[in-house]
Enzyme design. Structure first.
Site, PDB file in Angstrom:
ATOM      1  N   ASP A  32      -7.815   1.551   6.781  1.00 46.53           N
ATOM      2  CA  ASP A  32      -7.542   1.697   5.348  1.00 46.53           C
ATOM      3  C   ASP A  32      -6.908   0.432   4.798  1.00 46.53           C
ATOM      4  O   ASP A  32      -7.256  -0.043   3.715  1.00 46.53           O
ATOM      5  CB  ASP A  32      -6.566   2.858   5.108  1.00 46.53           C
ATOM      6  CG  ASP A  32      -7.310   4.169   4.969  1.00 46.53           C
ATOM      7  OD1 ASP A  32      -8.560   4.130   5.013  1.00 46.53           O
ATOM      8  OD2 ASP A  32      -6.636   5.211   4.834  1.00 46.53           O
ATOM      9  N   ASP A  86      -4.330  -0.931   9.748  1.00 44.29           N
ATOM     10  CA  ASP A  86      -5.377   0.008  10.165  1.00 44.29           C
ATOM     11  C   ASP A  86      -6.602  -0.204   9.268  1.00 44.29           C
ATOM     12  O   ASP A  86      -6.613  -1.100   8.435  1.00 44.29           O
ATOM     13  CB  ASP A  86      -4.854   1.459  10.089  1.00 44.29           C
ATOM     14  CG  ASP A  86      -4.410   1.821   8.673  1.00 44.29           C
ATOM     15  OD1 ASP A  86      -4.643   1.015   7.740  1.00 44.29           O
ATOM     16  OD2 ASP A  86      -3.823   2.898   8.505  1.00 44.29           O
ATOM     17  N   ASP A 143      -1.065  -1.749   5.702  1.00 44.20           N
ATOM     18  CA  ASP A 143      -0.976  -1.236   7.068  1.00 44.20           C
ATOM     19  C   ASP A 143      -2.020  -1.924   7.943  1.00 44.20           C
ATOM     20  O   ASP A 143      -3.060  -2.345   7.462  1.00 44.20           O
ATOM     21  CB  ASP A 143      -1.264   0.280   7.097  1.00 44.20           C
ATOM     22  CG  ASP A 143      -0.164   1.061   6.404  1.00 44.20           C
ATOM     23  OD1 ASP A 143       0.921   0.484   6.184  1.00 44.20           O
ATOM     24  OD2 ASP A 143      -0.405   2.242   6.089  1.00 44.20           O
ATOM     25  N   GLU A 194       0.847  -1.191   0.000  1.00 47.53           N
ATOM     26  CA  GLU A 194       0.000   0.000   0.000  1.00 47.53           C
ATOM     27  C   GLU A 194       0.890   1.251   0.000  1.00 47.53           C
ATOM     28  O   GLU A 194       1.614   1.497   0.956  1.00 47.53           O
ATOM     29  CB  GLU A 194      -0.837  -0.080   1.273  1.00 47.53           C
ATOM     30  CG  GLU A 194      -1.729   1.052   1.569  1.00 47.53           C
ATOM     31  CD  GLU A 194      -2.397   0.851   2.953  1.00 47.53           C
ATOM     32  OE1 GLU A 194      -2.236  -0.225   3.568  1.00 47.53           O
ATOM     33  OE2 GLU A 194      -3.054   1.796   3.396  1.00 47.53           O
TER      34      GLU A 194
END
Ligand code: 0R9
Length: 634
Positions: free
Chosen positions: A506, A504, A502, A429
């Site tokens: 997103d 998280d 990541d 990403e």
């Protein structure tokens, strides 16, 4: 549970049950989450057997705190009368191995197909305690078993009761199953599936583990018609479902066929209510019959001329979703493979082939215009497949090689060697994480593809849309095996395709978008076990003497307790790790943990994509937690 009394005679050594506790895997397959849920399927099967014998139309399952499950049927109640040996049937079936199976053979139709069906005694053996309540002869009776069935309480006669039935409540033994817990979605999905196949029975599933009680009722009077509507509900359908029923040589069958606008074919097959995930003879017979019926129609009405080749089955089944449910007598039942999820009975093949061919041919004649529309669709599928085959051949000969290089230049950091059996592709990403990954990797066999723009939500996208999306177009060319109907797994350039995002929301979102893409357009890549998720650490905890990476909250907590003074670094994104940290935590094959992505269950996936794409992030999270195969860790 404590108002039960024991005397010396009621405490017995039960060798059979002890054998189950010693080697649970022999009886329930494993002691992981799958094995734990087997306990439920065992008791549920017994309740269903009674309903199929014609006694009781409702079954209630309740999930209670502390891994306690209660299942209630409204049948005759397990017999409580004492035999000449001084024991009641109720005691015998829950304390003697295989007793359940022996008794239910008289019932005619037996649900248990192979792996389970070993009965209530196995569940008892693997439970901290189990209580059976029977309502029969206008009376209730209760018996309590403890310590894996080694402590047997007395059969106690209780209050008067007007109803009849059996309720089995058990607590899975934590000394066998550790801390794993029952999953509502696993249980509810299995029960919903049974409800589709057993149109006369109503199932109620209750979750009372938290204060917020949940309850769902599953009852489908239209049976497999409702089932096929359900599994195709997020697709564009072509025509109404085709429902066929019949029997041949004591094999009964129900078949539902639904054409959709997708190119995927999906088959859900069941034998005596057990899913045959790996297909078998019934699926072979079904496919042969469908192909034959369409070819015969096309010849008869001169759509296929004398010089034309027959339609290929693959093209006939493009976009076709099929459900087939068979009931086969025990004497003809044969399963194959370790998990017994493939039917081997030769009689099933000929029975299905003959019933489906006759009935489908009849249906096609009765629905001429519909059939001609489907035939047009089949012809188009055939042309597309042929064109794709040519294109792949050209690509192999190098004509398209230049174009591929152009698309990938400046985007993909290639591996130095070309070895599809060893090479790994990291999909990363963003450029900053991409930078760390490029510097940290072992470039001899690891390639990095940073994603820059947004990944298209492909839930409803067509193949053209996918190729027009720059990120996905790059990814397809990178993997090198095409997409959609022309995807060819032999051309895959990487043994492992690793999604590295990541930790998280997103990141989770990108994971889901990519998984949806792989599921819809490169499904064989997942099926072959080539798709993985990287597991970056969430924290580093360190002091002057030591430093540890933590991949979850629990690990962090454990280290906190062990280290006196410490500092904690929280990694919000991969970009916060320097290249060598990223290598040692997430990319080094000797140290990393990869999660194998398995979507072998198309049924689950077909409705989960919806869940994942909705606006409820907690559903996404729990899906990822439940569906990423932790056994696949390397
Ligand atoms: C909630 C889970 N339900 C059960 O496990 C269950 C087993 C069972 C049963 C009979 C009826 N209901 C049941 N529920 C039953 C009753 C009679 C004959 N056969 C079966 C009868 O009344 O004559 N049993 C399954 C096995 C046995 N009962 C036994 F006979 F072996 F005990």
């Amino acid at each position: 549970m404590s108002n039960q009394s024991y005397d010396a005679s009621s405490i017995q050594i039960l060798e059979g049950l002890q054998a189950v506790r010693k080697r649970p895997g022999m009886y329930i397959g494993s002691t992981d989450t799958r094995g734990l849920h087997h306990l439920v399927w065992e008791i549920l099967d017994n309740a269903i057997d009674e309903a199929l014998n014609g006694f009781g139309k409702q079954i209630i399952l309740t999930m209670l705190p502390d891994n306690v499950i209660s299942i209630e049927d409204f049948g005759r109640g397990v017999p409580v009368e004492k035999h000449s040996n001084g024991k009641s049937a109720i005691e015998v079936i829950y304390t003697t191995l295989h007793a359940g199976g022996k008794f239910s053979e008289t019932g005619g139709y037996k649900t248990a197909g192979g792996l389970h069906g070993v009965g209530g005694s196995v569940v008892n053996a693997l439970s901290e305690w189990m209580e059976v309540t029977v309502s029969r002869n206008q009376t209730t009776y209760k018996i309590l078993f403890e310590e894996g069935g080694s402590k047997v309480g007395k059969l106690i006669q209780g209050d008067k009761s007007q109803k009849s039935g059996t309720k089995v409540t058990f607590k899975a033994d934590p000394s066998i199953f550790g801390s794993i817990t029952f999953s509502y979605s696993t249980i509810a999905e299995r029960i919903q599936e049974s409800a589709f196949l057993l149109e006369d029975i109503e199932f109620v599933v209750k979750d009372q583990r938290t204060q917020e009680h949940k309850e769902e009722v599953f009852h489908y009077q239209d049976g497999i018609t409702s089932f096929i509507q359900y599994v195709t509900s997020d697709q564009e359908v072509v025509g109404a479902p085709i429902i066929l029923r019949g029997a041949s040589n004591k094999i009964e069958m129900r078949v539902a066929l639904q054409y959709t606008g997708d190119y995927q074919e999906n088959t859900f097959s069941y034998v005596n209510l057990v899913r045959t995930k790996d297909g078998g003879t019934h699926e072979v017979g079904l496919k042969t019959a469908i192909t034959k019926a369409f070819n015969e129609f096309a010849r008869k009405y001169n759509v296929l001329k004398e010089k034309d080749k027959n339609f290929d089955g693959i093209d006939v089944r493009e976009g076709l979703t099929t459900i087939i449910a068979l009931s086969i007598p025990e004497s003809l039942l044969q399963f194959e493979g370790q998990t017994k999820s493939k039917l081997g009975s030769p009689a099933a093949r000929s029975a299905v082939e003959s019933v489906v061919n006759t009935q489908l041919s009849f249906f096609l004649e009765e629905n001429h215009d519909f059939t001609l529309d489907i035939i047009k669709k089949i012809q188009k599928a055939s042309q597309v497949r042929e064109a794709a085959r040519k294109a792949r051949e050209d690509a192999r000969k190098g004509k398209k090689g230049k174009q591929r290089d152009k698309i990938l230049s400046g985007k993909l950091a290639k591996a130095q060697t070309k070895n599809a059996n060893k090479n790994e592709l990291f999909i990363v990403e963003g450029d900053s994480a991409g930078g760390s990954a490029k510097q940290g990797r072992d470039s001899s066999f690891q390639a990095i593809l940073p994603l820059r723009g947004k990944v298209l939500n492909v839930e409803r996208a067509k193949l053209d849309d996918v190729y027009r999306n720059e990120e996905l177009n790059t990814l397809i060319h990178c993997i090198g095996a095409g997409a959609g109907p022309e995807f060819s797994i032999e051309d895959t350039q990487y043994k492992k395709v690793i999604i590295m995002t990541d930790a998280d929301t997103d990141g989770a979102h990108i994971q889901v978008l990519l998984l949806t893409f792989f599921y819809r357009f490169m499904r064989p890549l997942i099926e072959a076990g080539h798709v993985y998720m990287a597991q970056p650490p969430l924290y580093r905890i360190y002091n002057k003497k030591e430093s540890h990476y933590c991949y979850n909250e629990q690990q962090l907590q454990d280290h906190r307790e062990l280290m006196k003074s410490y500092e904690i670094q929280r990694y919000k994104g991969l970009g916060e790790m320097n290249p060598s940290q990223l290598w040692e935590t997430t990319m080094d094959p000797n140290l990393r943990t990869l999660l194998l992505v398995s979507i072998d269950d198309a049924y689950k996936a077909s409705n989960i994509i919806h869940t994942l794409m909705g606006n409820q992030p907690h559903l996404r999270r729990s899906w990822i937690e439940e569906n990423v195969d932790f056994d696949g860790m390397e």
